[in-house]
Each structure stands twice: as C-alpha cells, then as structure tokens.
Design an enzyme around this catalytic site. Structure first.
Site, PDB file in Angstrom:
ATOM      1  N   GLY A   1       0.781  -1.226   0.000  1.00  0.00           N
ATOM      2  CA  GLY A   1       0.000   0.000   0.000  1.00  0.00           C
ATOM      3  C   GLY A   1       0.811   1.273   0.000  1.00  0.00           C
ATOM      4  O   GLY A   1       0.247   2.367   0.003  1.00  0.00           O
TER       5      GLY A   1
ATOM      6  N   GLU B   1       4.426  -6.408   1.949  1.00  0.00           N
ATOM      7  CA  GLU B   1       4.109  -6.850   0.581  1.00  0.00           C
ATOM      8  C   GLU B   1       3.972  -5.659  -0.369  1.00  0.00           C
ATOM      9  O   GLU B   1       2.888  -5.368  -0.865  1.00  0.00           O
ATOM     10  CB  GLU B   1       2.775  -7.608   0.587  1.00  0.00           C
ATOM     11  N   PRO B   2       5.036  -4.946  -0.629  1.00  0.00           N
ATOM     12  CA  PRO B   2       4.918  -3.797  -1.523  1.00  0.00           C
ATOM     13  C   PRO B   2       4.823  -4.231  -2.983  1.00  0.00           C
ATOM     14  O   PRO B   2       5.554  -5.122  -3.423  1.00  0.00           O
ATOM     15  CB  PRO B   2       6.228  -3.040  -1.291  1.00  0.00           C
ATOM     16  N   GLY B   3       3.907  -3.641  -3.715  1.00  0.00           N
ATOM     17  CA  GLY B   3       3.785  -3.947  -5.141  1.00  0.00           C
ATOM     18  C   GLY B   3       4.048  -2.688  -5.928  1.00  0.00           C
ATOM     19  O   GLY B   3       5.124  -2.465  -6.485  1.00  0.00           O
ATOM     20  N   ARG B   4       3.053  -1.788  -5.917  1.00  0.00           N
ATOM     21  CA  ARG B   4       3.112  -0.548  -6.672  1.00  0.00           C
ATOM     22  C   ARG B   4       4.411   0.227  -6.454  1.00  0.00           C
ATOM     23  O   ARG B   4       5.033   0.675  -7.413  1.00  0.00           O
ATOM     24  CB  ARG B   4       1.925   0.317  -6.240  1.00  0.00           C
TER      25      ARG B   4
ATOM     26  N   ARG C   1      -6.308   1.895 -15.665  1.00  0.00           N
ATOM     27  CA  ARG C   1      -6.413   2.622 -14.398  1.00  0.00           C
ATOM     28  C   ARG C   1      -7.156   3.960 -14.489  1.00  0.00           C
ATOM     29  O   ARG C   1      -7.958   4.261 -13.605  1.00  0.00           O
ATOM     30  CB  ARG C   1      -5.043   2.783 -13.748  1.00  0.00           C
TER      31      ARG C   1
ATOM     32  N   CYS D   1     -13.301   1.676 -28.387  1.00  0.00           N
ATOM     33  CA  CYS D   1     -14.662   2.174 -28.609  1.00  0.00           C
ATOM     34  C   CYS D   1     -15.337   2.367 -27.263  1.00  0.00           C
ATOM     35  O   CYS D   1     -16.185   1.557 -26.855  1.00  0.00           O
ATOM     36  CB  CYS D   1     -15.436   1.190 -29.462  1.00  0.00           C
ATOM     37  N   GLU D   2     -14.934   3.386 -26.586  1.00  0.00           N
ATOM     38  CA  GLU D   2     -15.397   3.611 -25.222  1.00  0.00           C
ATOM     39  C   GLU D   2     -15.041   5.052 -24.854  1.00  0.00           C
ATOM     40  O   GLU D   2     -13.865   5.425 -24.897  1.00  0.00           O
ATOM     41  CB  GLU D   2     -14.630   2.618 -24.330  1.00  0.00           C
TER      42      GLU D   2
ATOM     43  N   TYR E   1       0.346  -2.318 -12.264  1.00  0.00           N
ATOM     44  CA  TYR E   1      -1.059  -2.544 -12.632  1.00  0.00           C
ATOM     45  C   TYR E   1      -1.396  -2.009 -14.022  1.00  0.00           C
ATOM     46  O   TYR E   1      -2.529  -1.577 -14.267  1.00  0.00           O
ATOM     47  CB  TYR E   1      -1.997  -1.955 -11.573  1.00  0.00           C
TER      48      TYR E   1
HETATM   49  N1  LLP Z   1      -0.842  -7.355  -0.370  1.00  0.00           N
HETATM   50  C1  LLP Z   1      -2.148  -7.579  -0.571  1.00  0.00           C
HETATM   51  C2  LLP Z   1      -2.810  -8.604   0.218  1.00  0.00           C
HETATM   52  C3  LLP Z   1      -2.861  -6.827  -1.517  1.00  0.00           C
HETATM   53  O1  LLP Z   1      -4.152  -7.058  -1.688  1.00  0.00           O
HETATM   54  C4  LLP Z   1      -2.179  -5.855  -2.289  1.00  0.00           C
HETATM   55  C5  LLP Z   1      -2.874  -5.075  -3.289  1.00  0.00           C
HETATM   56  C6  LLP Z   1      -0.797  -5.668  -2.066  1.00  0.00           C
HETATM   57  C7  LLP Z   1      -0.178  -6.429  -1.089  1.00  0.00           C
HETATM   58  C8  LLP Z   1       0.023  -4.670  -2.842  1.00  0.00           C
HETATM   59  O2  LLP Z   1      -0.391  -3.381  -2.657  1.00  0.00           O
HETATM   60  P1  LLP Z   1       0.471  -2.171  -3.285  1.00  0.00           P
HETATM   61  O3  LLP Z   1       1.790  -2.097  -2.551  1.00  0.00           O
HETATM   62  O4  LLP Z   1       0.682  -2.471  -4.706  1.00  0.00           O
HETATM   63  O5  LLP Z   1      -0.369  -0.992  -3.059  1.00  0.00           O
HETATM   64  N2  LLP Z   1      -5.242  -2.583  -9.314  1.00  0.00           N
HETATM   65  C9  LLP Z   1      -5.229  -1.525  -8.334  1.00  0.00           C
HETATM   66  C10 LLP Z   1      -4.489  -1.925  -7.088  1.00  0.00           C
HETATM   67  C11 LLP Z   1      -5.105  -3.100  -6.400  1.00  0.00           C
HETATM   68  C12 LLP Z   1      -4.318  -3.493  -5.206  1.00  0.00           C
HETATM   69  C13 LLP Z   1      -4.883  -4.714  -4.588  1.00  0.00           C
HETATM   70  N3  LLP Z   1      -4.096  -5.255  -3.556  1.00  0.00           N
HETATM   71  C14 LLP Z   1      -4.598  -0.284  -8.945  1.00  0.00           C
HETATM   72  O6  LLP Z   1      -4.211  -0.324 -10.105  1.00  0.00           O
HETATM   73  O7  LLP Z   1      -4.522   0.748  -8.306  1.00  0.00           O
END
Ligand code: LLP
Length: 425
Positions: free
Chosen positions: A243, A284-287, A324, A355-356, A384
């Site tokens: 997050g 759990e960093p993703g973004r 997004r 087409c949107e 994402y």
């Molecule tokens: N851990 C869990 C359990 C999660 O559900 C998520 C994201 C993460 C970690 C990673 O979160 P981050 O660090 O990336 O914020 N598609 C959406 C984002 C959905 C995120 C869902 N869960 C977007 O494009 O903004």
C-alpha cells in the site's frame, strides 16, 4: 537520473525512447531495471538489513512476467502471489518455494494443492473454509503448511474505494469478531499439519500517510496479546501488507522508512511492555517497487480539435494497456518524447483507440503540441498496467522491454493477432 532529455528527446535509463519505439514498435511498456533494483536496494538497506527476521514479499499482482520474477529471485527477496498463474510464474522463474507466499479470498483447491505440494513459504489464510481445505490437502499429501491468518483490521483509509481492502465490509480477511476468530485460531494452533506462524492484514493501496498502517498494527498486536493470554501461543510474524504510495504526477513518494520505522518501534514497544515474544515484520509492496520504473510509449495518431471545447490527441493504445484512468480515475502525466524540451504551449487530452468514451489516458495535459507520428510517453505506468491489460476490442497486448544504463532487451514479446486467437476453437 533515469529520465533525462538530450537533443529534445526523452531518454529513459540511458535509452533513447524514440529509438526504442522504432526498434520494438508501439505501444510498448518500458521498464528501468536500474530503478527496480534501486527500490529493492532501499528496502534492503532501510528494512531487511536493519530488522532481524524482516521479510519483503513483492506483490506480484503489480507486474509479474518471468523477467520480473527472476529479478526477485536474483535479489533474494520474496514474492506474494494471488493465483495459480502467479505461483506458476514464480516457480518457473526459479524463485525458491520458501520465498513465495499466497494471498487471496477464494484460492481454488487446485491452487492450494499446488501451493502445498511445492511447499511454499506461507499461505495467508482468508477464512475457515479455506483453512479446512488446506488441512485436508496436507493430510492427503503428507505435508505441512505454514500459515498466517488474514484479519480485516477495520481501518478506514483515504484512497480510492476500489483499492481499499482493510475495512469491515470487505470480501478479504476474517472480521474482528471473537466468535469467528478464536475458534479458527484454536484450530490453527492445534492442527498437526499447520504451522500457525502469524497475523496478516492489508489495508489499501496508494497511501501516503503512515497512520493507517500504525493503527492496523495496533489491532494486530492486541490480537497477538490475546492469543498469548488465551492459548499461551507466540505469534512469530505480523505481515502489514503493501500500500505504500508511488508518484504518478506531483504526489511525493515517501521512503519506506517513513512507514516502517514507526511500525518497528511500535512493535518493540508494545511487546516489551506486554512481555510478548517480538514477532518479525513482513511487508508486501507492489506498486511502490515498479510504478515509477515503468513508462508506456505510444505513437500519436488522429488529432481532433473541437473548437472551444477540447483537443483530442489519440494514441495507438489506451484502456487495453492501462485500465487505471477508466477504472479508478487515475491521473497520469507524460510528454511528447521527441519534443521533450519544447515549451508547453498547448493543452490537449490524450485518448486511447478503444470504442469507449471513458478511454482517456490523460485529461487536459499541458505540453508541446504533438503531431501525428510523434512518440508520446506516459510516466509511472509500471504497476497494474501490463498486469491488468486486456484484449478489449481485440487490441493486442504490447510487449515489454527492460532498459538499463543505455542497454535494452525484450522481455515480453508483443502479442500478435495469431497469439490472440490461438485459444479460440
Ligand atoms: N498485499 C495484498 C494482500 C494486496 O491485496 C495488495 C494489493 C498488495 C499487497 C500490494 O499493494 P500495493 O503495494 O501495490 O499498493 N489494481 C489496483 C491496485 C489493487 C491493489 C490490490 N491489492 C490499482 O491499479 O490501483
């Protein structure tokens, strides 16, 4: 500097973006490997190296082609997967099973079988039904599984509603209700096939304030205390999810330490005061790992001026490679790659080719006037974007190129029309 301008052209991690567009075609996702490694280095230096037992599981949902999974393997960090497909990709890339954890609110039996069979590091249990299935699978296969229990900490955060996950009314996690939670925890502790390791939460995405993680950590710590008092059981890990916000336009990304140091302090403090064994912290960093490392290159096509209303500049991609803006009203910025130094005299809206009407990439951008055939770059598309790409309108999914200090390599081929219909009978 991963972005710089030379001779009016945008360079990304040492590569000329106009040349990349020529070489590989557009639309094209381009990732700076230097930036991804820098982010992981920050995680190591400010978190993993400083706090014993700390764990970083990159959230693969943000971007997980084999090449990204190999970076995770080579950097020796962990990965959080949310489907059999992501698990398969991580294993294929050679990520050690112990370094994989599995999240999700409805893990399928065959996905759980795969997870137990390959002895992954952690399964994050989302409810009693799932825990029963895991136990059944373990017994049948003669295996054990290390689990964390995901709670909904009931924390409200300020982010887009679709990406908020930790509130009470949520399909994720187990509610803060002792009648539900305590029997489940007792079962986890008593199960001979489960190693009940920790508590997990994830509160939302794209956050810039640390108060929400801290509030949820407090909830988790109180649960750790309750488990100790009720069952005499020590929790060894708290996973605080992901997050952490990324910069898209003018938000300022906060360093990981801004979020994590106060959490570590709180955990040490609370456990000291309450005489608890201090659990390790996992994230759990993703973004935040990949968003800014990625850009998308497009070729400018039709330009349409509606007098007194708006100027539309259409590109050869759109919501199929970046959903997004349409889904979350996400705001991006970008430049004309071959006019990167020209004065920003024009105002226009970059739209896609689908087409949107909602297929808008950037609304009312100020920049140099684009001409048909120019290359337009959208910044911070690394998270994402590719992972949520679709074949809507039967547009093909673009390829992915990694760049690093002036060198480029193709890591995902662009989809062809034949690829697109190859499963259609
Ligand atoms: N851990 C869990 C359990 C999660 O559900 C998520 C994201 C993460 C970690 C990673 O979160 P981050 O660090 O990336 O914020 N598609 C959406 C984002 C959905 C995120 C869902 N869960 C977007 O494009 O903004």
């Amino acid at each position: 500097m991963i972005k710089e301008v030379k001779n009016n052209v945008l360079y990304f991690d040492g590569c000329n973006t106009v040349e990349l567009a020529k070489k590989y075609g557009t639309p094209l996702y381009v990732y700076s490997e230097s930036d991804i490694h820098a982010r992981i280095r920050e995680l190591k230096e400010t978190f993993l190296d400083r706090y014993p037992g700390a764990r970083v599981a990159y959230a693969g949902k943000a971007f997980l082609p084999l090449s990204m999974a190999r970076i995770i393997r080579d950097e020796d960090i962990c990965v959080d997967v949310v489907s059999g497909g992501e698990l398969y990709t991580a294993l294929k890339a050679g990520v050690p099973a112990e370094h994989i954890e599995f999240n999700g609110n409805n893990k399928l039996r065959n996905e759980l079988e795969m997870a137990v069979e390959s002895e992954i590091g952690r399964i994050i249990v989302d409810g009693l039904q799932e825990m029963n299935v895991i136990e059944e699978i373990c017994r049948a296969k003669g295996k054990t599984a290390r689990i964390l229990i995901r709670i909904t900490p009931n924390v409200k955060v300020s982010s887009h509603d679709y990406i908020v996950t930790g509130k009470k009314d949520s399909k994720f996690g187990i509610p803060q209700d002792d009648d539900i939670l305590m029997p489940l925890i007792r079962q986890a502790i008593e199960s001979p096939v489960l190693d009940f390791y920790g508590i997990h939460f994830h509160i939302g995405s794209q956050l810039f304030e640390n108060e929400f993680h801290l509030e949820a950590t407090q909830v988790a710590l109180e649960l750790v205390k309750k488990i100790k008092e009720k069952f005499g059981y020590d929790i060894r890990e708290i996973n605080v999810g992901g997050g952490f916000g990324a910069t898209y336009t003018d938000e300022e990304r906060k360093p990981y330490s801004y979020f994590l140091d106060p959490i570590m302090e709180k955990v040490t403090d609370y456990c000291g005061k309450n005489n608890l064994v201090k659990p390790a912290i996992a994230i759990e960093p993703g973004r935040s790992v990949v968003a800014e490392a990625g850009i998308t290159l497009y070729t400018v096509g039709a330009i349409k001026e509606i007098p007194g209303v708006r100027k539309y500049v259409a590109v050869d991609g759109g919501m199929t490679d970046n959903i997004r803006p349409a889904l979350y009203q996400a705001v991006y910025t970008g430049v004309v790659a071959n006019r990167a130094n020209e004065p920003k005299k024009d105002t226009y809206t970059i739209c896609g080719k689908c087409c949107e009407s909602g297929d808008i990439v950037i609304k009312d951008l100020k920049g140099a006037a684009p001409q048909t055939g120019d290359i337009f770059v959208v910044f911070s598309t690394g998270a994402y974007g590719y992972s949520m790409a679709s074949n809507y309108n039967k547009n093909t999914i673009p390829g992915v190129v990694f760049v690093r200090e002036g060198r480029d390599r193709l890591v995902v081929k662009a989809q062809s029309y034949e690829d697109m219909i190859s499963r259609e009978i």
